[in-house]
Enzyme design. Structure first.
Site, PDB file in Angstrom:
ATOM      1  CG  LEU A 101      59.787  31.624 -35.476  1.00 14.05           C
ATOM      2  CD1 LEU A 101      60.074  32.513 -37.043  1.00 14.05           C
ATOM      3  CD2 LEU A 101      58.183  31.158 -36.075  1.00 14.05           C
ATOM      4  CG  ASP A 102      59.260  24.415 -34.712  1.00 13.18           C
ATOM      5  OD1 ASP A 102      59.483  25.108 -33.532  1.00 13.18           O
ATOM      6  OD2 ASP A 102      58.072  24.169 -35.196  1.00 13.18           O
ATOM      7  CG  PHE A 103      66.403  23.693 -37.705  1.00 16.68           C
ATOM      8  CD1 PHE A 103      67.455  24.475 -37.330  1.00 16.68           C
ATOM      9  CD2 PHE A 103      66.589  22.836 -38.998  1.00 16.68           C
ATOM     10  CE1 PHE A 103      68.882  24.303 -38.039  1.00 16.68           C
ATOM     11  CE2 PHE A 103      67.771  22.662 -39.731  1.00 16.68           C
ATOM     12  CZ  PHE A 103      68.764  23.430 -39.047  1.00 16.68           C
ATOM     13  CE  LYS A 187      56.873  22.455 -37.812  1.00 16.86           C
ATOM     14  NZ  LYS A 187      58.333  22.781 -37.606  1.00 16.86           N
TER      15      LYS A 187
END
Ligand code: URA
Length: 230
Positions: A101-103, A187
């Site tokens: 998962l992204d930050f 995104k």
């Protein structure tokens, strides 16, 4: 690795001797006699030759974790806290992440030291569905829902995304199910409509749903039944 190769790698056996011992029923894998030389064995298997224990079998480990914001989905990072830092487990560096998962994304992360199991979850061919709650800067429209279902063109990879299901919950929030895992996929999907994702939370991956008892940053081991779901 094939069992006959595992045995013939021992200093005391060549390939022919290994096959002979197998045919004589002297080799046990996980307490069962195995005669088939092509049987695949792994680091998790207990392997015995007669009375001799050749490999004790490493414990396979599986965890689910609720990733908080501001933490990197990596096993090591020079600047930031990683999801591995959240695990209070011995030998945690032998674990890997099945689906990053992204930050700033939150929610379900699965970790294991069993590469075959995690590949079943992450390999594109398995088409495992992943469900996310999304909050956006601009309103989410019916047009987006239809276009997500058709697939969007990603120029960088030169591909069309697999049909995704968008369930609009409120003007600025939705539940989205995708069936692949491209770089920053969600995104970029909203980005094609000039709509910025403000929050992204993964609820599930295939049969695994984030345990509601897990607060952000908390984790637990999967049960034997859960491990067998995939
Ligand atoms: N898609 C994204 O853009 N970010 C994530 O963290 C997961 C899916």
């Amino acid at each position: 690795m094939r069992l006959d190769r595992f045995l013939s790698n021992l200093p005391t056996l060549n390939r022919q001797q290994a096959r002979l011992r197998l045919s004589q029923g002297q080799v046990r894998v996980n307490d069962e006699v195995v005669r088939e030389p092509l049987t695949e064995v792994r680091a998790f298997d207990r392997i015995e030759l007669g009375e001799q224990l050749l490999q004790a079998g490493r414990a396979a480990r599986y965890y689910m974790l609720n990733k908080p914001q501001g933490c990197v989905s990596a096993t090591r990072d020079p600047r930031h806290r990683t999801v591995l830092d959240l695990l209070d487990e011995a030998d945690r560096e032998e674990l890997h992440i099945a689906g990053r998962l992204d930050f700033n994304s939150t929610g379900l992360i699965l970790l294991s030291n069993d590469g075959l199991w995690s590949r079943r979850l992450t390999q594109p061919a398995s088409e495992i569905s992943k469900t996310y709650l999304v909050q956006t800067e601009q309103p989410i429209t019916e047009q987006m829902r239809l276009r997500f279902a058709q697939g969007l063109y990603f120029r960088f990879e030169d591909l069309v995304t697999r049909p995704a299901q968008l369930e609009i919950l409120t003007s600025h929030s939705a539940r989205l199910s995708i069936h692949e895992g491209r770089y920053h996929q969600i995104k970029r999907m909203f980005g094609q409509f000039g709509n910025k994702v403000l929050a992204l939370h993964r609820e599930s991956m295939g049969p695994y749903r984030l345990d509601p008892q897990l607060a952000p940053g908390a984790y637990r081991a999967l049960s034997a039944t859960e491990i067998g779901l995939i």
